[in-house]
Design a protein around this motif. Structure first.
Motif, PDB file in Angstrom:
ATOM      1  N   GLY A 399       0.838  -1.203   0.000  1.00 17.28           N
ATOM      2  CA  GLY A 399       0.000   0.000   0.000  1.00 17.28           C
ATOM      3  C   GLY A 399       0.861   1.235   0.000  1.00 17.28           C
ATOM      4  O   GLY A 399       2.066   1.159   0.273  1.00 17.28           O
ATOM      5  N   PRO A 400       0.252   2.379  -0.298  1.00 20.49           N
ATOM      6  CA  PRO A 400       1.031   3.612  -0.321  1.00 20.49           C
ATOM      7  C   PRO A 400       1.559   3.968   1.074  1.00 20.49           C
ATOM      8  O   PRO A 400       1.078   3.418   2.063  1.00 20.49           O
ATOM      9  CB  PRO A 400       0.036   4.675  -0.794  1.00 20.49           C
ATOM     10  CG  PRO A 400      -1.249   3.999  -1.019  1.00 20.49           C
ATOM     11  CD  PRO A 400      -1.161   2.588  -0.571  1.00 20.49           C
ATOM     12  N   SER A 401       2.478   4.886   1.114  1.00 21.11           N
ATOM     13  CA  SER A 401       3.043   5.328   2.387  1.00 21.11           C
ATOM     14  C   SER A 401       1.930   5.874   3.280  1.00 21.11           C
ATOM     15  O   SER A 401       1.058   6.603   2.829  1.00 21.11           O
ATOM     16  CB  SER A 401       4.071   6.419   2.102  1.00 21.11           C
ATOM     17  OG  SER A 401       4.600   6.857   3.296  1.00 21.11           O
ATOM     18  N   GLY A 402       1.954   5.461   4.553  1.00 17.06           N
ATOM     19  CA  GLY A 402       0.937   5.940   5.489  1.00 17.06           C
ATOM     20  C   GLY A 402      -0.349   5.150   5.439  1.00 17.06           C
ATOM     21  O   GLY A 402      -1.326   5.487   6.120  1.00 17.06           O
ATOM     22  N   ALA A 403      -0.381   4.062   4.678  1.00 17.86           N
ATOM     23  CA  ALA A 403      -1.617   3.287   4.531  1.00 17.86           C
ATOM     24  C   ALA A 403      -1.943   2.499   5.797  1.00 17.86           C
ATOM     25  O   ALA A 403      -3.085   2.124   6.029  1.00 17.86           O
ATOM     26  CB  ALA A 403      -1.501   2.341   3.350  1.00 17.86           C
ATOM     27  N   GLY A 404      -0.930   2.232   6.619  1.00 13.99           N
ATOM     28  CA  GLY A 404      -1.177   1.499   7.870  1.00 13.99           C
ATOM     29  C   GLY A 404      -0.484   0.149   7.944  1.00 13.99           C
ATOM     30  O   GLY A 404      -0.787  -0.668   8.808  1.00 13.99           O
ATOM     31  N   LYS A 405       0.487  -0.089   7.057  1.00 15.92           N
ATOM     32  CA  LYS A 405       1.142  -1.401   7.001  1.00 15.92           C
ATOM     33  C   LYS A 405       1.935  -1.690   8.289  1.00 15.92           C
ATOM     34  O   LYS A 405       1.779  -2.757   8.890  1.00 15.92           O
ATOM     35  CB  LYS A 405       2.087  -1.473   5.782  1.00 15.92           C
ATOM     36  CG  LYS A 405       1.394  -1.170   4.463  1.00 15.92           C
ATOM     37  CD  LYS A 405       2.329  -1.207   3.289  1.00 15.92           C
ATOM     38  CE  LYS A 405       3.406  -0.144   3.295  1.00 15.92           C
ATOM     39  NZ  LYS A 405       2.969   1.223   3.005  1.00 15.92           N
ATOM     40  N   SER A 406       2.750  -0.725   8.707  1.00 18.06           N
ATOM     41  CA  SER A 406       3.546  -0.951   9.929  1.00 18.06           C
ATOM     42  C   SER A 406       2.614  -1.085  11.122  1.00 18.06           C
ATOM     43  O   SER A 406       2.905  -1.829  12.069  1.00 18.06           O
ATOM     44  CB  SER A 406       4.490   0.217  10.195  1.00 18.06           C
ATOM     45  OG  SER A 406       5.164   0.554   9.032  1.00 18.06           O
ATOM     46  N   THR A 407       1.508  -0.348  11.078  1.00 18.99           N
ATOM     47  CA  THR A 407       0.563  -0.403  12.195  1.00 18.99           C
ATOM     48  C   THR A 407       0.020  -1.823  12.360  1.00 18.99           C
ATOM     49  O   THR A 407      -0.156  -2.296  13.484  1.00 18.99           O
ATOM     50  CB  THR A 407      -0.572   0.612  11.944  1.00 18.99           C
ATOM     51  OG1 THR A 407       0.022   1.883  11.709  1.00 18.99           O
ATOM     52  CG2 THR A 407      -1.512   0.693  13.118  1.00 18.99           C
TER      53      THR A 407
HETATM   54  N1  LIG Z   1       3.217   6.046  16.934  1.00 21.02           N
HETATM   55  C1  LIG Z   1       2.338   6.721  16.200  1.00 21.02           C
HETATM   56  N2  LIG Z   1       1.563   7.656  16.765  1.00 21.02           N
HETATM   57  C2  LIG Z   1       0.649   8.343  16.042  1.00 21.02           C
HETATM   58  N3  LIG Z   1       0.434   8.146  14.730  1.00 21.02           N
HETATM   59  C3  LIG Z   1       1.176   7.220  14.099  1.00 21.02           C
HETATM   60  C4  LIG Z   1       2.175   6.459  14.801  1.00 21.02           C
HETATM   61  N4  LIG Z   1       2.739   5.621  13.902  1.00 21.02           N
HETATM   62  C5  LIG Z   1       2.141   5.835  12.713  1.00 21.02           C
HETATM   63  N5  LIG Z   1       1.202   6.798  12.832  1.00 21.02           N
HETATM   64  C6  LIG Z   1       0.302   7.261  11.752  1.00 21.02           C
HETATM   65  O1  LIG Z   1      -0.454   6.160  11.308  1.00 21.02           O
HETATM   66  C7  LIG Z   1      -0.607   6.178   9.910  1.00 21.02           C
HETATM   67  C8  LIG Z   1      -0.173   4.852   9.315  1.00 21.02           C
HETATM   68  O2  LIG Z   1       1.216   4.699   9.545  1.00 21.02           O
HETATM   69  P1  LIG Z   1       2.025   3.377   9.194  1.00 21.02           P
HETATM   70  O3  LIG Z   1       3.410   3.594   9.650  1.00 21.02           O
HETATM   71  O4  LIG Z   1       1.298   2.195   9.698  1.00 21.02           O
HETATM   72  O5  LIG Z   1       1.951   3.395   7.612  1.00 21.02           O
HETATM   73  P2  LIG Z   1       2.778   2.552   6.567  1.00 21.02           P
HETATM   74  O6  LIG Z   1       1.800   2.055   5.588  1.00 21.02           O
HETATM   75  O7  LIG Z   1       3.623   1.552   7.272  1.00 21.02           O
HETATM   76  O8  LIG Z   1       3.667   3.683   5.924  1.00 21.02           O
HETATM   77  P3  LIG Z   1       5.171   3.593   5.337  1.00 21.02           P
HETATM   78  O9  LIG Z   1       5.133   2.686   4.165  1.00 21.02           O
HETATM   79  O10 LIG Z   1       5.476   5.001   4.963  1.00 21.02           O
HETATM   80  O11 LIG Z   1       6.023   3.077   6.459  1.00 21.02           O
HETATM   81  C9  LIG Z   1       0.188   7.357   9.404  1.00 21.02           C
HETATM   82  O12 LIG Z   1      -0.713   8.404   9.139  1.00 21.02           O
HETATM   83  C10 LIG Z   1       1.089   7.740  10.556  1.00 21.02           C
HETATM   84  O13 LIG Z   1       1.260   9.129  10.605  1.00 21.02           O
END
Ligand SMILES: Nc1ncnc2c1ncn2[C@@H]1O[C@H](COP(=O)(O)OP(=O)(O)OP(=O)(O)O)[C@@H](O)[C@H]1O
Length: 613
Positions: A399-407
């Motif tokens: 998914g795109p950056s910020g989509a929530g993958k790491s979450t």
């Molecule tokens: N510890 C945190 N506290 C508050 N918001 C967070 C935290 N970590 C991530 N976010 C927010 O949650 C959303 C999803 O972030 P996440 O890191 O899961 O995306 P991602 O898909 O892994 O992005 P990327 O590919 O850029 O790493 C983003 O808008 C980010 O700003």
């Protein structure tokens, strides 16, 4: 959130209410040493009593006209004094030892307890706490407490006892003169209190200014590469210089106030002594008291005034120590939602339990950060996310950056609890599992690998400290890391990190893979590196990862075409929602978000055969 991480201000003065609360919080740390406290109390009483007998001897000597008549020989009085002084010496040493020992012991225990607690806090606490501030609690607050207990509290206790004892003896010696002194006390003490407050207020400003400068310095030092890369070193040095200058100015003004306070205190205290002497001399002339009694009284008055002066000098420091203790104890009282059971030690050896097959289910999961008690309402980051990773299968998150993958990975490890829906691992809801038991089922290979300032061995065995050297060597071999590790100056004993060898990106990743191999967990969480490695490193990392993935459930944040191609299922996330699911060929054909991303984002590994290094 309900933590006290933002209470950085030292208290302006001794607030009795909060001091009492702090002492109550500290009690569990002090209670184990009750015997020492009682011994310290007796040493205090002993040394004070010994000091207070000195004026009695002085009176005897004066009243007998230095002759030794009336039975007791003069020599006897002085021998008696030597005995008193010996008791004083022994008791003072004991008092110093016991009080300082208690201070050191309690602070050491408190420090260890606070660190243990910080390490167990959930991530929502760490998200809102500044790490520099937590470190400063453990270091400067604890040190401030220690030095305060070692010196200020010790001085305050000794002088408090002395003040009470000397005051009682003043009344016993001459009630009339004591009455005169009592009248003078408000005139001495009130201005000292007012002045003292000002001094403390100014020294607090100096401390605050310095704390800001120190926070800036620690940030700049830890990011020195970024600072130098942006050629910001001169600007930061000037800003720090200004902050240091401001703290010097604030300190200077506090020193001026302190100097004035000292001079004022000396003047009022000694003039009062002179006035009492004057009044007493008249009493001696009129025959109301003997010269010896006057001498005895004066000595007690000097003891009491000196003791009071010293107590007032250290009250500020004691207040600061109580403030420091309060901030440390505050950390012990932080309300933490996800607190692992305290099992004493971490994982010993990983032996997958029957039922640990690595079955992961996300069932209509919604989540937003800041929901674990933070003041601001949670912004949804995952909305109604559902997917399943069957044992031994690979699910790629895309998914795109910020989509929530790491979450998704963070929630799976239960760093945060979800607002709705369920996450199940091997059939159990993660909210019902002890976080440690849950995390033992998983090994994480992150993008940014943390390398600790320790040997290669300790870095690899981070999750299993008692792994044998054979296991570690096997893990390094499986991670394609043996060749480079044995090329290091001391092999697996080479120190890494800040004070040791710095590893390249590919080497760090292979150390992380070796860690995961050693963990041998049924579930592998993989955050693929986005930064390009050179072809050779890429190949070595990839080859090691492929081996690691065999037989495990893998949830991978995918950035490479080869990974998504070989995944059993691809889950495409966009703005926290699952927008597509399927295999690479299905999704590529469907012309949706995945197809667009695949064109832009995924790059093929250069097909190049490389020699292993
Ligand atoms: N510890 C945190 N506290 C508050 N918001 C967070 C935290 N970590 C991530 N976010 C927010 O949650 C959303 C999803 O972030 P996440 O890191 O899961 O995306 P991602 O898909 O892994 O992005 P990327 O590919 O850029 O790493 C983003 O808008 C980010 O700003």
């Amino acid at each position: 959130m309900a933590n006290s991480a933002d209470q950085t201000q030292p208290p302006s003065r001794l607030d009795v209410q909060s001091a009492r609360q702090t002492l109550r919080d500290l009690w569990p740390f002090v209670a184990p040493y009750k015997g020492r406290i009682v011994a310290a109390f007796f040493a205090l009483v002993g040394s004070t009593t010994a000091t207070l007998t000195v004026p009695l001897s002085v009176r005897m000597v004066i009243d007998r006209g230095f002759t030794g008549e009336d039975g007791v020989p003069l020599g006897g009085v002085f021998l008696g004094l030597i005995a008193v002084v010996s008791v004083l010496a022994v008791m003072s040493a004991l008092r110093y030892y016991l009080v300082t020992w208690l201070g050191e012991r309690v602070v050491a225990d408190l420090r260890a307890a606070v660190f243990e607690r910080i390490m167990r806090f959930d991530l929502s606490f760490h998200d809102s706490a500044r790490s520099g501030e937590l470190v400063s609690r453990l270091t400067s607050d604890a040190t401030q407490m220690k030095s305060a207990v070692g010196t200020s509290v010790s001085v305050a206790l000794r002088n408090f006892f002395m003040f009470v004892g000397a005051s009682i003896m003043m009344v016993v010696t001459s009630p009339a003169l004591s009455g005169a002194v009592l009248l003078a006390i408000p005139f001495i003490v009130l201005p000292l209190i007012i002045f003292g407050r000002q001094v403390r207020a100014r020294s607090r400003v100096a401390q605050d200014v310095l704390a800001d400068a120190s926070a800036m310095a620690s940030e700049a030092i830890s990011s020195v590469r970024t600072v130098q890369a942006h050629t910001a070193q001169g600007r930061l040095a000037r800003t720090f210089g200004k902050a240091v200058e401001a703290s010097f100015e604030a300190a200077r003004s506090s020193i001026v106030a302190r100097a004035l306070l000292t001079s004022f205190a000396i003047f009022v205290i000694f003039s009062s002594v002179v006035l009492v002497l004057w009044y007493g001399a008249n009493a001696v002339v009129s025959g109301d008291m003997t010269a010896g009694e006057l001498g005895q009284f004066l000595l007690y008055a000097v003891f009491a005034a000196g003791a009071l002066g010293e107590v007032s000098q250290v009250v500020g420091e004691v207040a600061q120590a109580i403030g420091a203790a309060d901030r440390l104890c505050g950390l012990l009282k932080v309300d933490v939602k996800i607190l692992p059971e305290d099992r004493g030690d971490d994982r010993a050896a990983v032996t997958p339990v029957a039922g640990d097959v690595g079955h992961v289910v996300f069932d209509h999961v919604s989540f937003g950060y800041g929901s674990n008690g933070a003041s601001s309402p949670a912004v949804p980051v995952l909305r109604d996310v559902s997917f399943e990773a069957l044992p031994g299968k690979t699910v790629a998150l895309v998914g795109p950056s910020g989509a929530g993958k790491s979450t998704v990975l963070q929630i799976l490890m239960r760093f945060y609890d979800v607002q709705s829906g369920d996450v199940l691992v091997d059939g159990k809801k993660v909210v019902d599992m002890d976080p440690i038991a849950l995390r033992e089922k998983m090994a994480l290979v992150p993008q940014d690998v943390a390398i600790f300032a320790a040997s290669v061995r300790d870095n690899v065995a981070f999750a299993r400290p008692n792994a044998s050297d054979d296991d570690i060597q096997a893990a390094l071999a499986a991670a394609n890391a043996s060749a480079f590790v044995y090329g290091l100056p001391d092999g697996i004993n080479t120190m890494l990190g800040e004070r040791g060898v710095n590893l390249s990106g590919g080497q760090r990743q292979r150390i992380a893979i070796a860690r995961a191999v050693l963990q041998d967990a049924p579930i592998l969480l993989l955050d693929e590196a986005t930064s390009a490695l050179d072809a050779e490193s890429e190949h070595l990392v990839q080859d090691a990862l492929e081996r690691l993935m065999v037989g495990r459930t893998v949830i991978v944040i995918a950035h490479r075409l080869a990974t998504v191609r070989s995944a059993d299922e691809i889950v495409v996330l966009d703005d926290g929602k699952v927008v597509e699911r399927g295999s690479h060929s299905e999704l590529a054909a469907s012309n949706g978000l995945y197809a667009r991303l695949a064109d832009l984002q995924f790059s093929e590994v250069p097909e190049k055969t490389v020699e292993r290094v």
